[in-house]
Design an enzyme around this catalytic site. Structure first.
Site, mmCIF file in Angstrom:
data_model
loop_
_atom_site.group_PDB
_atom_site.id
_atom_site.type_symbol
_atom_site.label_atom_id
_atom_site.label_comp_id
_atom_site.label_asym_id
_atom_site.label_seq_id
_atom_site.Cartn_x
_atom_site.Cartn_y
_atom_site.Cartn_z
ATOM 1 N N GLU A 1 -14.804 2.152 10.202
ATOM 2 C CA GLU A 1 -14.012 2.430 11.409
ATOM 3 C C GLU A 1 -13.585 3.902 11.492
ATOM 4 O OE1 GLU A 1 -10.459 0.016 11.328
ATOM 5 O OE2 GLU A 1 -9.786 0.851 9.420
ATOM 6 N N GLY B 1 0.837 -1.199 0.000
ATOM 7 C CA GLY B 1 0.000 0.000 0.000
ATOM 8 C C GLY B 1 0.873 1.250 0.000
ATOM 9 N N ASP B 2 0.319 2.340 0.507
ATOM 10 C CA ASP B 2 1.036 3.615 0.403
ATOM 11 C C ASP B 2 2.376 3.626 1.156
ATOM 12 O OD1 ASP B 2 -0.370 3.465 2.738
ATOM 13 O OD2 ASP B 2 -1.201 5.490 2.650
ATOM 14 N N GLY B 3 2.401 3.023 2.358
ATOM 15 C CA GLY B 3 3.654 3.003 3.132
ATOM 16 C C GLY B 3 4.745 2.259 2.377
ATOM 17 N N THR B 4 4.389 1.108 1.821
ATOM 18 C CA THR B 4 5.348 0.301 1.063
ATOM 19 C C THR B 4 5.835 1.061 -0.171
ATOM 20 O OG1 THR B 4 4.174 -1.681 1.795
ATOM 21 C CG2 THR B 4 5.665 -1.959 -0.066
ATOM 22 N N ASP C 1 -8.678 -1.776 1.770
ATOM 23 C CA ASP C 1 -9.331 -0.475 1.975
ATOM 24 C C ASP C 1 -9.725 0.211 0.662
ATOM 25 O OD1 ASP C 1 -8.710 -0.922 4.649
ATOM 26 O OD2 ASP C 1 -6.871 0.282 4.560
ATOM 27 N N ARG D 1 -33.862 -5.424 17.144
ATOM 28 C CA ARG D 1 -32.705 -4.659 17.630
ATOM 29 C C ARG D 1 -32.107 -3.776 16.548
ATOM 30 N NH1 ARG D 1 -29.544 -9.441 20.862
ATOM 31 N NH2 ARG D 1 -30.147 -8.744 22.934
ATOM 32 N N ARG E 1 -9.734 2.299 7.159
ATOM 33 C CA ARG E 1 -8.954 3.468 7.585
ATOM 34 C C ARG E 1 -9.745 4.753 7.347
ATOM 35 N NH1 ARG E 1 -2.839 3.663 5.828
ATOM 36 N NH2 ARG E 1 -3.804 3.865 3.800
HETATM 37 O O1 F6P Z 1 -4.981 -1.100 5.712
HETATM 38 C C1 F6P Z 1 -5.573 -2.307 5.997
HETATM 39 C C2 F6P Z 1 -6.115 -2.339 7.401
HETATM 40 O O2 F6P Z 1 -6.744 -3.591 7.611
HETATM 41 C C3 F6P Z 1 -7.076 -1.203 7.743
HETATM 42 O O3 F6P Z 1 -8.358 -1.377 7.217
HETATM 43 C C4 F6P Z 1 -7.019 -1.219 9.258
HETATM 44 O O4 F6P Z 1 -7.343 0.050 9.755
HETATM 45 C C5 F6P Z 1 -5.577 -1.564 9.529
HETATM 46 O O5 F6P Z 1 -5.072 -2.203 8.356
HETATM 47 C C6 F6P Z 1 -5.359 -2.479 10.702
HETATM 48 O O6 F6P Z 1 -3.994 -2.640 10.911
HETATM 49 P P1 F6P Z 1 -3.350 -3.745 11.856
HETATM 50 O O7 F6P Z 1 -3.306 -5.034 11.075
HETATM 51 O O8 F6P Z 1 -1.994 -3.232 12.160
HETATM 52 O O9 F6P Z 1 -4.230 -3.869 13.052
#
Ligand code: F6P
Length: 365
Positions: free
Chosen positions: A239, A119-122, A144, A179, A188
Site C-alpha cells: 500500500e 505498535g509504535d503509537g502505543t 506490518d 490478465r 504502511r
Molecule cells: O498497522 C496496521 C495496519 O493494518 C496497516 O497495515 C494499515 O495501513 C493500517 O493499520 C490500517 O489502519 P485502520 O485499521 O485504521 O484502517
C-alpha cells in the site's frame, strides 16, 4: 523510597489489532496468576478504556480457550492518545493531556503496572506513562513487521499466509483470462508483507515503498512475459509503494489518530496505468483488513506466547520499563522509549530481495 512489591497489573492492547494478541494476553494472565500470584486487570479498547475508566478484573477463565482466536478479547483503539486527547467543550474541540486521569484510574485500584501490547503509537504513550511514575512493560505487535528494535512481530506471519493464499488464488483466474492481477497488501511505510507474500506466492512483480518503481519498467516486464507465452502476470504491491519521484497514495486522513494517514488505492491506479500502457486487461484487489483477521498461525501463537511470558519474567525479575523484542532468534529487550519516531523498513541488502531477483521477479526498476 523503595517501590512496593508488584501485586496487581493491568494489561491492554492498543493500535490496530492483529492475530496473536489473545495469545499474549493469555500468556501474561496465566503467568501472572500461576507463577506470581498476582491480580490481573484488563483495560478495554486500549488507551480509550484507560481514559474512560473501563478496567475490570481478568481471571483464568477469561483467558481459557483464546489462544487460537484472532483479534483481542480486550478490544483495541488506534485513535486515542491520552497525552493529546480531543475534548469537546460547547462547539469547540481542544486537545488535552488526560494522562493524569489515566494514572488515577489505575492507582485507585492499587495498580501501578501496565503491560501494553501495541505498535509504535502505543509504545510512545507507554514510555510517557513511565515518566509519570507507572511501571510499564511493552510487547510489540503489528502485521506490518515495521516496529523498530525487533526482528519480528507476531501477526506478520499470519498476514503473510493470508496474502500468499490470495496470490495463489489470483494465479488461476489471471491465467484463465490472460490478465494482469494486482494484489495490494498492507504494511504502511514498509514493504515486509509485500516482499514475503510476493516471494512466497511467486508474484512476477513486487512493488515496495523501499524501492520506488518505474511504471514503464513494470509495463515492459509484463509485455515481455506476454510475448514469450506467459500471458498473465501477478503483481504484489505494498500500500505504501510509490513511483520514482512520486508520492504514496493516501486513502484518507483520520482526525485525532496518532498516525492520521491511511494508505490505500495504489493497485487501482496501477491497474489503469498498466492497462493503458500494455493493452492487457488488468484487475486490482485490495486485500485490506482481511490481513488483520482470522486464526493466528502456529508461528504467531508461539511467538506471542513467548513475548507475553518474557514480559512477565522481566517485570518480576526487576527489569521493568522495557520493550520485549526478538533479536537474532533470541528474546531480548530494549528501553521502552527507543522505538519513538523510528520504523524498521526492508533493507536494500535483504537476502529475500536478492533471491527474488535471482528467480526473475521484477521490483519495477
Ligand atoms: O498497522 C496496521 C495496519 O493494518 C496497516 O497495515 C494499515 O495501513 C493500517 O493499520 C490500517 O489502519 P485502520 O485499521 O485504521 O484502517
Amino acid at each position: 523510597m523503595a517501590k512496593a512489591k508488584i501485586k496487581k497489573i493491568a494489561v491492554m492492547t492498543g493500535g490496530g489489532d492483529c492475530p496473536g494478541l489473545n495469545a499474549v494476553i493469555r500468556a501474561v494472565v496465566k503467568t501472572a496468576i500461576n507463577h506470581y500470584d498476582l491480580e490481573v486487570y484488563g483495560i478495554e479498547d486500549g488507551y480509550q478504556g484507560l481514559i474512560e475508566d473501563r478496567i475490570h478484573p481478568l481471571n483464568y477463565g477469561n483467558v481459557s480457550g483464546i489462544l487460537t482466536v484472532g483479534g483481542t478479547i480486550l478490544g483495541s483503539s488506534n485513535t486515542s492518545n491520552p497525552f493529546c486527547y480531543p475534548i469537546t467543550l460547547g462547539k469547540k474541540t481542544v486537545n488535552k493531556d488526560v494522562s493524569e486521569q489515566c494514572v488515577i484510574n489505575l492507582t485507585k485500584r492499587g495498580i501501578d503496572t501496565m503491560i501494553c501490547i501495541g505498535g509504535d503509537g502505543t509504545m510512545n504513550s507507554a514510555a510517557a506513562f513511565v515518566k509519570k511514575g507507572l511501571t510499564v512493560m511493552g510487547v510489540p505487535k503489528t502485521i506490518d513487521n515495521d516496529l523498530y528494535g525487533t526482528d519480528i512481530t507476531f501477526g506478520f506471519d499470519t498476514a503473510v499466509n493470508t496474502a500468499t493464499e490470495a496470490i495463489d488464488k489470483l494465479h488461476t483466474t489471471a491465467s484463465s483470462h490472460h490478465r494482469v492481477m494486482l494484489l495490494e497488501v498492507m504494511g504502511r511505510y514498509a514493504g515486509w508483507i509485500a516482499l514475503y507474500a510476493g516471494a512466497a506466492g511467486g508474484a512476477d512483480v513486487i512493488l515496495i515503498p523501499e524501492i520506488p518503481y518505474d511504471i514503464s519498467k513494470v509495463a515492459d516486464y509484463v509485455m515481455r512475459r506476454s510475448r514469450t507465452g506467459r500471458r498473465f502476470s501477478i503483481i504484489c504491491v505494498a500500500e505504501g509503494a510509490k513511483a520514482k519521484g512520486g508520492k504514496m497514495v493516501v486513502a484518507k486522513k483520520i482526525a485525532n489518530s496518532p498516525d492520521p494517514i491511511r494508505l490505500g488505492g495504489i493497485s487501482f491506479m496501477l491497474a489503469d496505468q498498466l492497462a493503458d500502457l500494455t493493452g492487457i486487461s488488468c484487475r486490482a484487489v485490495n486485500l485490506g483488513h482481511v490481513q488483520r483477521g482470522g486464526v493466528p498461525s502456529p508461528f504467531d501463537r508461539a511467538l506471542a506466547t513467548q513475548f507475553g511470558h518474557y514480559a512477565m519474567e522481566l517485570l518480576m525479575k526487576g527489569k521493568p520499563n522495557r520493550l520485549v523484542v526478538m533479536k537474532n532468534g533470541r528474546l531480548d529487550s530494549i528501553p521502552l522509549g527507543q522505538t519513538a519516531g523510528r520504523i524498521k523498513t526492508v533493507p536494500m541488502n535483504h537476502t529475500l530481495i536478492a533471491a527474488a531477483k535471482a528467480v526473475g521477479t521484477s521490483f519495477g526498476i
